[in-house]
Design an enzyme around this catalytic site. Sequence first.
Site, PDB file in Angstrom:
ATOM      1  N   CYS A 119       0.923  -1.310   0.026  1.00 16.07           N
ATOM      2  CA  CYS A 119       0.003   0.039  -0.141  1.00 16.07           C
ATOM      3  C   CYS A 119       0.972   1.309  -0.108  1.00 16.07           C
ATOM      4  O   CYS A 119       0.111   2.303  -0.224  1.00 16.07           O
ATOM      5  CB  CYS A 119      -1.020  -0.072   1.169  1.00 16.07           C
ATOM      6  N   HIS A 260      -4.170   6.415   3.306  1.00 14.44           N
ATOM      7  CA  HIS A 260      -4.268   5.253   2.430  1.00 14.44           C
ATOM      8  C   HIS A 260      -5.664   4.850   3.164  1.00 14.44           C
ATOM      9  O   HIS A 260      -6.092   5.030   4.107  1.00 14.44           O
ATOM     10  CB  HIS A 260      -3.365   4.287   3.183  1.00 14.44           C
ATOM     11  N   ASN A 290     -10.005  -1.360   0.197  1.00 14.85           N
ATOM     12  CA  ASN A 290      -8.663  -1.314   0.422  1.00 14.85           C
ATOM     13  C   ASN A 290      -8.115  -1.560  -1.173  1.00 14.85           C
ATOM     14  O   ASN A 290      -7.996  -2.706  -1.588  1.00 14.85           O
ATOM     15  CB  ASN A 290      -7.937  -1.944   1.247  1.00 14.85           C
TER      16      ASN A 290
HETATM   17  N1  ACO Z   1     -17.646 -10.836   9.015  1.00  8.33           N
HETATM   18  C1  ACO Z   1     -18.138 -11.251  10.505  1.00  8.33           C
HETATM   19  N2  ACO Z   1     -17.254 -11.456  11.223  1.00  8.33           N
HETATM   20  C2  ACO Z   1     -16.059 -11.507  10.912  1.00  8.33           C
HETATM   21  C3  ACO Z   1     -15.521 -11.004   9.731  1.00  8.33           C
HETATM   22  C4  ACO Z   1     -16.498 -10.613   8.790  1.00  8.33           C
HETATM   23  N3  ACO Z   1     -16.289 -10.263   7.403  1.00  8.33           N
HETATM   24  N4  ACO Z   1     -14.193 -10.935   9.808  1.00  8.33           N
HETATM   25  C5  ACO Z   1     -13.998 -11.273  10.985  1.00  8.33           C
HETATM   26  N5  ACO Z   1     -14.853 -11.731  11.971  1.00  8.33           N
HETATM   27  C6  ACO Z   1     -15.104 -11.873  13.266  1.00  8.33           C
HETATM   28  C7  ACO Z   1     -14.046 -12.628  13.711  1.00  8.33           C
HETATM   29  O1  ACO Z   1     -13.699 -14.116  13.424  1.00  8.33           O
HETATM   30  C8  ACO Z   1     -13.973 -12.412  15.136  1.00  8.33           C
HETATM   31  O2  ACO Z   1     -14.922 -13.237  15.455  1.00  8.33           O
HETATM   32  P1  ACO Z   1     -14.513 -14.074  17.092  1.00  8.33           P
HETATM   33  O3  ACO Z   1     -14.443 -12.662  18.075  1.00  8.33           O
HETATM   34  O4  ACO Z   1     -15.711 -14.899  17.316  1.00  8.33           O
HETATM   35  O5  ACO Z   1     -13.199 -14.600  17.030  1.00  8.33           O
HETATM   36  C9  ACO Z   1     -14.462 -11.208  15.155  1.00  8.33           C
HETATM   37  O6  ACO Z   1     -15.226 -10.843  14.020  1.00  8.33           O
HETATM   38  C10 ACO Z   1     -13.560  -9.918  15.653  1.00  8.33           C
HETATM   39  O7  ACO Z   1     -12.384 -10.244  14.655  1.00  8.33           O
HETATM   40  P2  ACO Z   1     -11.132  -9.146  14.477  1.00  8.33           P
HETATM   41  O8  ACO Z   1     -10.193  -9.437  13.628  1.00  8.33           O
HETATM   42  O9  ACO Z   1     -10.835  -9.066  16.083  1.00  8.33           O
HETATM   43  O10 ACO Z   1     -11.784  -7.864  14.070  1.00  8.33           O
HETATM   44  P3  ACO Z   1     -11.012  -6.268  14.012  1.00  8.33           P
HETATM   45  O11 ACO Z   1     -12.090  -5.423  14.935  1.00  8.33           O
HETATM   46  O12 ACO Z   1      -9.796  -6.412  14.557  1.00  8.33           O
HETATM   47  O13 ACO Z   1     -11.362  -5.885  12.556  1.00  8.33           O
HETATM   48  C11 ACO Z   1     -10.128  -5.620  10.773  1.00  8.33           C
HETATM   49  C12 ACO Z   1     -10.640  -6.661  11.508  1.00  8.33           C
HETATM   50  C13 ACO Z   1     -11.069  -4.838   9.956  1.00  8.33           C
HETATM   51  C14 ACO Z   1      -9.202  -6.560   9.406  1.00  8.33           C
HETATM   52  C15 ACO Z   1      -9.085  -4.658  11.150  1.00  8.33           C
HETATM   53  O14 ACO Z   1      -8.173  -5.471  11.935  1.00  8.33           O
HETATM   54  C16 ACO Z   1      -8.314  -3.784  10.365  1.00  8.33           C
HETATM   55  O15 ACO Z   1      -8.559  -3.249   9.465  1.00  8.33           O
HETATM   56  N6  ACO Z   1      -6.781  -3.942  10.364  1.00  8.33           N
HETATM   57  C17 ACO Z   1      -5.965  -3.281   9.474  1.00  8.33           C
HETATM   58  C18 ACO Z   1      -5.972  -3.654   8.105  1.00  8.33           C
HETATM   59  C19 ACO Z   1      -4.957  -2.819   7.365  1.00  8.33           C
HETATM   60  O16 ACO Z   1      -4.807  -1.615   7.605  1.00  8.33           O
HETATM   61  N7  ACO Z   1      -4.257  -3.445   6.326  1.00  8.33           N
HETATM   62  C20 ACO Z   1      -3.568  -2.262   5.645  1.00  8.33           C
HETATM   63  C21 ACO Z   1      -2.753  -2.568   4.885  1.00  8.33           C
HETATM   64  S1  ACO Z   1      -3.035  -3.712   3.629  1.00  8.33           S
HETATM   65  C22 ACO Z   1      -1.761  -3.960   2.484  1.00  8.33           C
HETATM   66  O17 ACO Z   1      -0.658  -3.765   2.548  1.00  8.33           O
HETATM   67  C23 ACO Z   1      -2.111  -5.041   1.258  1.00  8.33           C
END
Ligand code: ACO
Length: 333
Positions: A119, A260, A290
């Site tokens: 990214c 980003h 993204n």
């Molecule tokens: N729908 C429903 N539930 C989901 C989904 C979904 N799509 N995805 C995960 N869950 C569930 C998980 O299984 C988990 O369930 P559990 O509590 O029973 O285990 C719960 O939701 C919480 O999951 P988390 O991973 O803890 O959710 P979080 O609040 O951290 O959000 C996310 C996840 C959106 C991916 C976040 O962590 C994020 O945005 N991280 C940064 C990503 C980023 O910035 N990337 C940039 C670089 S990308 C690149 O370089 C290509």
Amino acid sequence: MSGTGTDYQVCIAGTGSYVPETILTNEDLAKRVDTSDEWIFTRTGIRERRIAAEGEYTSHMASAAARKALEQAGLEASDVQLIIVATITPDTLTPATACYVQQQIGATAAVAFDISAACSGFLYAMKISKRLIADGAFENALIIGAEKLSAFVNWEDRTTCVLFGDGAGAAVLRRAAPEEGSVLATEMGTDGRLTHLLNIPGGGSACPITASNVGDNLSALAMQGKEVFKHAVNRMKEAAETVIQRAGLEAEDIACVIPHQANLRIIDAIADRLSVPNDRVFINLDKYGNTSAAAVAIALDEANRSGAFKRGDHIVLVVFGAGLTWAAAALRW
Ligand code: ACO
């Protein structure tokens, strides 16, 4: 000053972007995996993303964005001297996607190569091309962030497939006169200790896709989202502060921050820590998700064309991605 004794001012003369026609909404995804519009929107801010058509490659999207940037810059493709494509989803491992773009747009005189910084790639390309133009090595450069992430997503993994989309953004950089705009300051960084947080494990020389592992989804993006989130906020804040300071600016001087487009919660946290009001932060991730290297480039073009800033305004771009990598740029438009 550079080694050649010159240090030309460099401006952005034009921007362009392209997204594929096909829209994949959160509701569409909820029919494929156990998710909901409510979960995706609340956790990320994403409503929909674009998906490239069959036979539509990263280079095609890159070329479409490039043509618009060249048109706005008033530059003929045949006069382009340097093309850098930032991508983690190249058409082929070799040659570089930039070579296909050179051919597709008819930039026959340009040197062309790719960079891989996830990214952060578009701002890495901005820093590299700015320095090469400032040094006098080139008079102009076409930089492009382009991704077909839909080809590298495990569509059965709800933790990643809801996040990503396809598209391309481009900018033309060129030597500028003092009264024109300027790329004032740039910053980039890498922490290779954190490669495991976000990667595509297979398809490279470390782990080629073979008949025996073909079903293991090794060519799909794998991410430890929570860990990435923490690093993203800290690194983007530091990088943005560095360029604001180096450019001799204060937060209140910034007309527009273009971050980003990965997660609205990350963007809100950064705006808050930089003390920049939300109405000065450009956001389009609700429409595209993204798009990795393309994200900040598409956002720059949409902000430019929608009048989010005007000539003479100061803007800050800031990004973060796999590597881990991060980068920022402060510009006078
Ligand atoms: N729908 C429903 N539930 C989901 C989904 C979904 N799509 N995805 C995960 N869950 C569930 C998980 O299984 C988990 O369930 P559990 O509590 O029973 O285990 C719960 O939701 C919480 O999951 P988390 O991973 O803890 O959710 P979080 O609040 O951290 O959000 C996310 C996840 C959106 C991916 C976040 O962590 C994020 O945005 N991280 C940064 C990503 C980023 O910035 N990337 C940039 C670089 S990308 C690149 O370089 C290509």
